[in-house]
Each structure stands twice: as C-alpha cells, then as structure tokens.
Design an enzyme around this catalytic site. Structure first.
Site, PDB file in Angstrom:
ATOM      1  N   LYS A 117       0.869  -1.174   0.000  1.00 36.55           N
ATOM      2  CA  LYS A 117       0.000   0.000   0.000  1.00 36.55           C
ATOM      3  C   LYS A 117       0.901   1.217   0.000  1.00 36.55           C
ATOM      4  CE  LYS A 117      -4.074   1.857   2.300  1.00 36.55           C
ATOM      5  NZ  LYS A 117      -3.731   3.197   2.778  1.00 36.55           N
ATOM      6  N   TYR A 226      -2.449   0.848  -9.731  1.00 35.58           N
ATOM      7  CA  TYR A 226      -2.884  -0.375  -9.055  1.00 35.58           C
ATOM      8  C   TYR A 226      -4.253  -0.877  -9.464  1.00 35.58           C
ATOM      9  CZ  TYR A 226      -4.889   3.171  -5.921  1.00 35.58           C
ATOM     10  OH  TYR A 226      -5.550   4.244  -5.408  1.00 35.58           O
ATOM     11  N   LYS A 315      -2.206  -3.525   7.873  1.00 34.99           N
ATOM     12  CA  LYS A 315      -1.253  -2.461   8.186  1.00 34.99           C
ATOM     13  C   LYS A 315       0.075  -3.001   8.710  1.00 34.99           C
ATOM     14  CE  LYS A 315      -3.468   1.281   7.283  1.00 34.99           C
ATOM     15  NZ  LYS A 315      -3.215   2.479   7.932  1.00 34.99           N
ATOM     16  N   CYS A 409      30.780  21.160  30.702  1.00 37.13           N
ATOM     17  CA  CYS A 409      30.612  19.748  30.347  1.00 37.13           C
ATOM     18  C   CYS A 409      29.887  19.001  31.484  1.00 37.13           C
ATOM     19  CB  CYS A 409      31.977  19.119  30.102  1.00 37.13           C
ATOM     20  SG  CYS A 409      31.907  17.336  29.864  1.00 37.13           S
ATOM     21  N   CYS A 412      32.741  16.402  33.058  1.00 38.11           N
ATOM     22  CA  CYS A 412      33.941  16.812  33.779  1.00 38.11           C
ATOM     23  C   CYS A 412      33.883  18.262  34.257  1.00 38.11           C
ATOM     24  CB  CYS A 412      35.186  16.596  32.919  1.00 38.11           C
ATOM     25  SG  CYS A 412      35.301  17.733  31.539  1.00 38.11           S
ATOM     26  N   CYS A 427      33.201  19.936  24.606  1.00 30.25           N
ATOM     27  CA  CYS A 427      33.909  20.049  25.869  1.00 30.25           C
ATOM     28  C   CYS A 427      35.369  20.317  25.523  1.00 30.25           C
ATOM     29  CB  CYS A 427      33.766  18.731  26.638  1.00 30.25           C
ATOM     30  SG  CYS A 427      34.947  18.558  27.976  1.00 30.25           S
TER      31      CYS A 427
HETATM   32  S1  IVH Z   1      -6.820  -0.360  -4.082  1.00 35.23           S
HETATM   33  C1  IVH Z   1     -10.804  -0.641  -3.053  1.00 35.23           C
HETATM   34  N1  IVH Z   1      -4.212  -0.673  -4.013  1.00 35.23           N
HETATM   35  O1  IVH Z   1      -5.107   3.383  -0.363  1.00 35.23           O
HETATM   36  C2  IVH Z   1      -9.792  -0.071  -3.835  1.00 35.23           C
HETATM   37  N2  IVH Z   1      -5.154   1.248  -2.988  1.00 35.23           N
HETATM   38  O2  IVH Z   1      -7.319   3.329   1.673  1.00 35.23           O
HETATM   39  C3  IVH Z   1      -8.951   0.878  -3.111  1.00 35.23           C
HETATM   40  N3  IVH Z   1      -3.519   2.765  -2.022  1.00 35.23           N
HETATM   41  O3  IVH Z   1      -7.403   5.509  -1.889  1.00 35.23           O
HETATM   42  C4  IVH Z   1      -7.744   1.115  -3.833  1.00 35.23           C
HETATM   43  N4  IVH Z   1      -1.740   1.603  -2.586  1.00 35.23           N
HETATM   44  O4  IVH Z   1      -4.936   5.820  -2.409  1.00 35.23           O
HETATM   45  C5  IVH Z   1      -5.258   0.097  -3.662  1.00 35.23           C
HETATM   46  N5  IVH Z   1      -1.940  -1.057  -4.061  1.00 35.23           N
HETATM   47  C6  IVH Z   1      -2.981  -0.288  -3.709  1.00 35.23           C
HETATM   48  C7  IVH Z   1      -2.816   0.926  -3.016  1.00 35.23           C
HETATM   49  C8  IVH Z   1      -3.950   1.669  -2.668  1.00 35.23           C
HETATM   50  C9  IVH Z   1      -2.194   2.701  -1.995  1.00 35.23           C
HETATM   51  C10 IVH Z   1      -4.332   3.840  -1.419  1.00 35.23           C
HETATM   52  C11 IVH Z   1      -5.296   4.475  -2.376  1.00 35.23           C
HETATM   53  C12 IVH Z   1      -6.652   4.362  -1.749  1.00 35.23           C
HETATM   54  C13 IVH Z   1      -6.305   4.105  -0.322  1.00 35.23           C
HETATM   55  C14 IVH Z   1      -7.415   3.301   0.298  1.00 35.23           C
END
Ligand code: IVH
Length: 672
Positions: A117, A226, A315, A409, A412, A427
């Site tokens: 992501k 993506y 995450k 310092c 010392c 120092c």
């Molecule tokens: S898919 C359902 N793929 O994440 C489709 N999003 O929280 C949502 N993002 O607005 C998008 N990398 O800006 C997708 N490999 C990735 C991503 C990605 C970053 C961001 C994107 C989206 C946000 C969603």
C-alpha cells in the site's frame, strides 16, 4: 511539400523515440541512452515544433511542463467512485477477513493479490483515444480536483498509450514522492528556511496540488498504477492479476513486488517478508493490500458503504507515534561533542518500546521548535535510532521549557565551546573521561577494530573499574582482569581475549578509522591507508602534504596533524606497537597471513540469496576486510542482488554501481 512531409515524419519519429526512452527511464528504470542523448533529441523536437507550431500535439514529450498556473482547480466527477479500504491491524483480523470472504463466496478456493500500500495520494487518469485526457484527485470519492496539468509533469505517467488500449478508460494509482526525493526536497527547504514536510505523503500531496504546474514539475514525483477504474469498448481479463499485466503492457508503471497468494498462510508469509524489507523500498508504505483476484468474485462480494469487501489493507506496524518529551539529556562524544538526546515517556512504536530519541544539536532542536514538556511525534525507520519529527504545538499548555546547551561539560565540568563554523558544542578538556570512554567504544566497534564481545557495556565496565584508560590498554588485558568483572564467565573471558588478539591484524585502514581522529571517517581512513603505508608515515605527514591529497580538505589535514601532535596520542601508538598491533599496511613476514581480499570494497545487499542469510553474507564480507552498508551511493563497489530485489537495484544502475548476482559474489569470496 515534400519537405513538409519530411518534417512531419521526423517529428513523429522523434516523439516515438523519446516516448520509448522516457518509458525505459521512468517506468522500467532501465535507461538505454544517456541524459545528454535524450536531451539532444528533445531539443531537436522542440526546435521543429517551434518552427511548425501546427504540428504540436498534447501528448508530445515537449508538452509535459508549460501549462499556465490556475486560480483554482476544476472539479471532475468520478464515473465510478474511488473507494477506500478497511484495515486489519493484526493477523487475527486478516484471518477474520479471510473467513468472511470465504463464507460470502461459499468457497475457500480463491486467490488474492498482495500489493504494497503506497503512501501517496490516489489519482484517476482518463485516456481517450490513447491520449491522457484528465487526471483527478480522489476528493470525497465521488468528485475530485482536476489536476491534469500537474500530473502531466510526472514523467512515469504516459501522455499516450500504445495501440490495443480501450478507446476510453480510466486507470487508478498512487502518486508518491520517493523517500530519496522527499529527503532532498526537505533539505532544500531547510536551506531556504521554508517549513519542512512531515512525511513523503504530505510532500506528494503538497506537490501535486500546486496551482502552478512548474512547481510540481520540479518535484521528483512518481506513480504506481494499481487498478482499472472503468473501460469502454473492449473485453477485459477475468482477474486483477491479468489486468495488471495488461496495464503494464500499455506502458503504465505497476508494482513489480505484487505477489499472488492462494491461501491465508501464503498472504501472511508475504506480509512477514515485507515487514522486513520495506525499509529498503524506494517508496513509503504503511501496509499490504490484499485483493481477491477474480473480478467476478469481486463483483459478487461488492462493497459496504465506501469499503469493498473484496480487499483489505493489512497495516504494517506503525513507525510513528506521539509521546511526551520528559527531558533532554546530554552525551559527551569521543571528540568532546555534546550530543543532546530526548528522554521520552516510553511508547510503543512499530512493536518496539522507545524511551530515547536522537536530537542532533541545539540548532536542530530550535529549528524544529522542540521544547521540554512537549508532546512530540517520533519516528522509527528500521534499526536506526528513533528521531523526533516535531512537536504537536496544539497540545501545549504553556508549561513547556525551551532548551539551551549547558556552558560546562556535564561529565567533567570543563568549559564548553561552540566553534562559529560548526553546529556542535564541544567540551574543551581533551582528558574528559567521557571522551576517553567514547574513544574506546569507537575503537572496538564493528566498523573499526571489530573486537567481538567487547561491546559498549563491557567497555564501560572495564573503564570504570580502571582496567583500561585508553585504547591501547585493551591489548594488555588478561583473562584474570576480565574475571574481576561481575558476571563474567571463564569461557566468555577466553573468547574476548582471543578476539582482542585477532584484532591486532586488522588492516591499516581500520586502525586509522579506529583511532577516532576528528573528521576522519571510514572513507578517509581508507584513502589514507592507500596513500600511507604505516601509522608512522601518516604521523609524519605535514598539513600541506595531506591537504594536497585529492578530496582531503584543510580541515581534515589539520585535524590529522593535530592528532599526531599530541604526545598522549604518540604514547598510545607506542603502546599499540609494543603490544604487537599491526601499524602498517604490510605484515611482517613472521605474522600469520589472513587474506583481506575485499579490503577497500563496499557492498550493499538486496533481495534473498540462496546460499546465505543476510547476516552470514555480511559477516563474510567483513571477514575479508570489506564493508557493508545499507544505502546505495556512488561509493558502493558492488550491489549484490538476490531474488526479489528491492528498489536498490535500479538506484545502483542509476549511479553506475556494479550489480552482481549471488554466483558472482561467491566468486569474489573465492568460493565460486
Ligand atoms: S486499491 C478498493 N491498491 O489506499 C480499492 N489502494 O485506503 C482501493 N492505495 O485511496 C484502492 N496503494 O490511495 C489500492 N496497491 C494499492 C494501493 C492503494 C495505496 C491507497 C489508495 C486508496 C487508499 C485506500
């Protein structure tokens, strides 16, 4: 009119060539021609278009930059809304999503695609008849801002796509600022006295939403595509994976790291690997997106509110957090520098409890307006020492105190001075015990004499027990001495003595570095060891002679001369010599020969190797006298590329660093 036709053909051919090389450079990261060659072709096209303005088209490579600034951005309605993603923070939450998805589909037989992501901002790019028509931000998901002119300046966004594309379609992706670009941008802003961007995402968003495209054009923005928003007039593949292949073949930059996973366990493994690797990525990423691969299944799953059921963001452990700055402490470094550090209310960041963070110097503290008592944002990247990004000023109570460096310092009590030309306070007492201990720690360190087992804690214990007072004393330690320390076992004492003994044979460059001469880092130590064959010849060199060496400035030259001008340091050299520490480039014929075939070479690793784990490979390099660093720079001799390499490979190629594979690495080690 033959002439006209000739010109038109040349213009078209130049555009084709330039687009191709643009694609090689910005999308594939594999340029075939030099920047100069590219510029020459671009200049020729510019000239022809200047003489024949009627031949200019919107997708000409000359038309990336040049649109006039606007007052406000127009609005673009998204034909298909841009969704957001729900999050999973733990493996259990991912498992729960997997189960819900199988329940919904009525089968556990489904594949997913795992993608980093990217931390940037979402954009939607519409192409009509092969040409980029509009580019929009996500906005509220339904309506975004028209930032077409700004996005045209992003070199990895194609202005036109090859034949075979649907007549009208929209692709979606993330525009981002690579970490390196972010760093440079902030450095430039600091130099200009402008406020800094807190992270690459803010910087990217600030850059893309400039009313003047010329400003956007100066920022090294990039894109990773993506997904497809919608398309008209063609039949589409049936899976996301295939779709990404199609987009790639049309000239879009997709993420080479994306991976198919057909089970929860596989997805989890990809995640575990990425958690380890993501520091090496060129972009900032805060998680792994898992998407159901089959587009039919995606349809079937649909969405709840604005979040699709067919995807989730797993995450990564957070690398930023906030906590309270309780106080600012001072460490005295080996050159006497007073180094402030933050004493924090302990806080978990990315699975690690943090209670200390680096604060570089007084200027830095004031520039960031950090005050004692502030709530501060802290950031951790990989193994590096956590840093304070800045204060959360909105949470101030008025009780916060500004910090100033002490005048004496803290160890010392001697006077502290700050040379006009430097940012650090020092120092003034060369015999300050804090300095002596830091010099010892530096001497034994991994990049210096590399004495295994003699870490910082043990150095401190030996120093406070007065068993060692300077670096040479290390070579006079006996096992009995070590056994006087608390909790020191017979076996470890023996190992340490043997590690001390073998460090006597380290190459001259390491010894020079280990001495801790102010301003002489590893690179300079190597350079000096190539120029001088022994410590004695280095000690005899004059300032003029040293300063005449390529890349050694007067400041370093003076520092070296001053170091060897101190009788205390000469005594240490004498003690080292008597202990049998090698002080010259060449060994005595009598001493055992240990090959140092990689001496002077620096390695960076990326990706997985078959024969070695990363620590093993690094240890082999060090054993043979080589060095290992994490970052690719021009000083790196080799980038060793394993499977699934990160972004380092392309960076290395950009810089002209040799990229070698595992087999070649083995040959260098003498194993191949
Ligand atoms: S898919 C359902 N793929 O994440 C489709 N999003 O929280 C949502 N993002 O607005 C998008 N990398 O800006 C997708 N490999 C990735 C991503 C990605 C970053 C961001 C994107 C989206 C946000 C969603």
């Amino acid at each position: 009119m033959n002439e006209r036709r000739h010109i038109r053909e040349r213009v078209e051919s130049l555009r084709k060539t330039l687009n191709y090389h643009n694609y090689r450079y910005y999308v594939l990261d594999a340029p075939e021609i030099s920047d100069e060659q590219y510029d020459r072709l671009l200049e020729e096209l510019r000239q022809l278009e200047h003489e024949n303005p009627d031949l200019i088209t919107s997708d000409s490579p000359t038309q990336r930059v040049g649109a006039a600034p606007v007052e406000t951005f127009g609005v673009i309605e998204h034909r298909v809304p841009l969704l957001s993603l729900s999050n999973a923070f733990t493996a259990d939450e991912l498992r729960a999503w997997w189960k819900r998805t199988s329940d919904h589909l009525g089968t556990s037989e489904f594949a997913t695609v795992c993608e980093p992501k990217i931390d940037g901002l979402a954009v939607a790019l519409t192409y009509i008849n092969g040409r980029l028509s509009t580019g929009a931000t996500r906005g509220d998901g339904f309506r975004g801002e028209d930032i077409t002119q700004n996005l045209r300046t992003v070199r990895s966004i194609p202005l036109s796509v090859s034949g075979g594309a649907p007549p009208r379609f929209e692709v979606r992706g993330e525009v981002y600022l690579p970490k390196s670009g972010f760093k440079k941008l902030n450095e430039r802003r600091a130099a200009q006295g402008l406020p800094l961007f807190a992270n690459p995402r803010n910087a990217a968003s600030g850059s893309v939403r400039q009313l003047d495209p010329a400003i956007t054009a100066e920022r090294p923005l990039d894109i990773i595509v993506y997904g497809l928003g919608w398309a008209e007039g063609t039949s589409l593949p049936s899976t996301h994976w295939e779709m990404m292949k199609v987009l790639r073949s049309l000239g879009f930059k997709t993420n080479p790291l994306i991976t198919l996973a057909s089970s929860l366990e596989e997805a989890q493994r990809v995640y575990d690997r990425w958690v380890q690797q993501r520091d090496d990525w060129r972009f900032e990423s805060d998680g792994m997106v898992v998407k159901v691969d089959s587009l039919r299944m995606q349809d079937e799953l649909g969405s709840v509110g604005r979040e699709p059921r067919w995807a989730i963001a797993f995450k990564f452990p957070a690398v930023q957090g906030t906590t309270k700055l309780k106080d600012i402490g001072i460490n005295v470094g080996r050159t006497g520098s007073l180094n402030p550090y933050a004493i924090l209310e302990p806080v978990q960041v990315g699975g690690v409890v943090i209670s200390r963070a680096a604060l570089h110097n007084e200027e830095d503290i004031h520039r960031k307006d950090i005050r004692i008592g502030d709530t501060v944002i802290i950031q951790r990247a990989g193994d590096v020492i956590p840093e304070i990004v800045g204060p959360v000023t909105s949470l101030r109570t008025g009780e916060e105190r500004e910090f100033s460096m002490p005048m004496s310092c803290p160890v010392c009590g001697s006077d502290v001075q700050k040379p006009e030309s430097e940012a650090v306070h020092r120092c003034t007492n060369a015999a300050c015990p804090a300095q002596a201990l830091e010099r010892i720690k530096h001497f034994t360190g991994r990049d210096a004499m590399d004495i295994d087992g003699l870490g910082e804690k043990l150095c401190a214990a030996l120093f406070s027990a007065e068993l060692i007072k300077d670096v040479a004393d290390i070579y006079y330690l006996t096992k009995q001495d070590l056994l006087k320390l608390d909790r020191m076992a017979e076996k470890s004492a023996a190992n340490i003595i043997s590690a001390i003994r073998s460090s006597k044979e380290r190459p001259l460059s390491r010894l020079i570095f280990a001495l801790g001469i102010p301003h002489v880092g590893q690179e300079y130590a190597e350079l000096l060891a190539r120029r001088y064959e022994s410590i004695d010849s280095l000690a005899a060199a004059s300032t003029e002679e040293l300063a005449s060496l390529h890349s050694i400035g007067p400041k370093i030259a003076e520092s070296i001369v001053a170091f060897f001008g101190q009788s205390r340091n000469l005594e240490i050299m004498q003690k080292l010599r008597q202990a049998g520490v090698r002080l010259s480039r060449h060994r005595d014929a009598a001493s055992p020969v240990k090959t140092q075939s990689l001496d002077g070479l620096t390695f960076v690793f990326t990706g997985k190797m078959e024969r070695f784990s990363r620590p093993e490979a690094e240890a082999r390099v060090r054993e043979l006298g080589g060095r290992v660093t994490q970052d690719v720079s021009r000083r790196v001799s080799y980038l060793v590329m394993g499977d699934e390499p990160g972004s380092k490979a392309s960076r290395a190629r950009e810089l002209g660093v040799s990229v070698i594979d595992e087999a070649e690495f083995l040959r260098l080690l003498g194993d191949g």
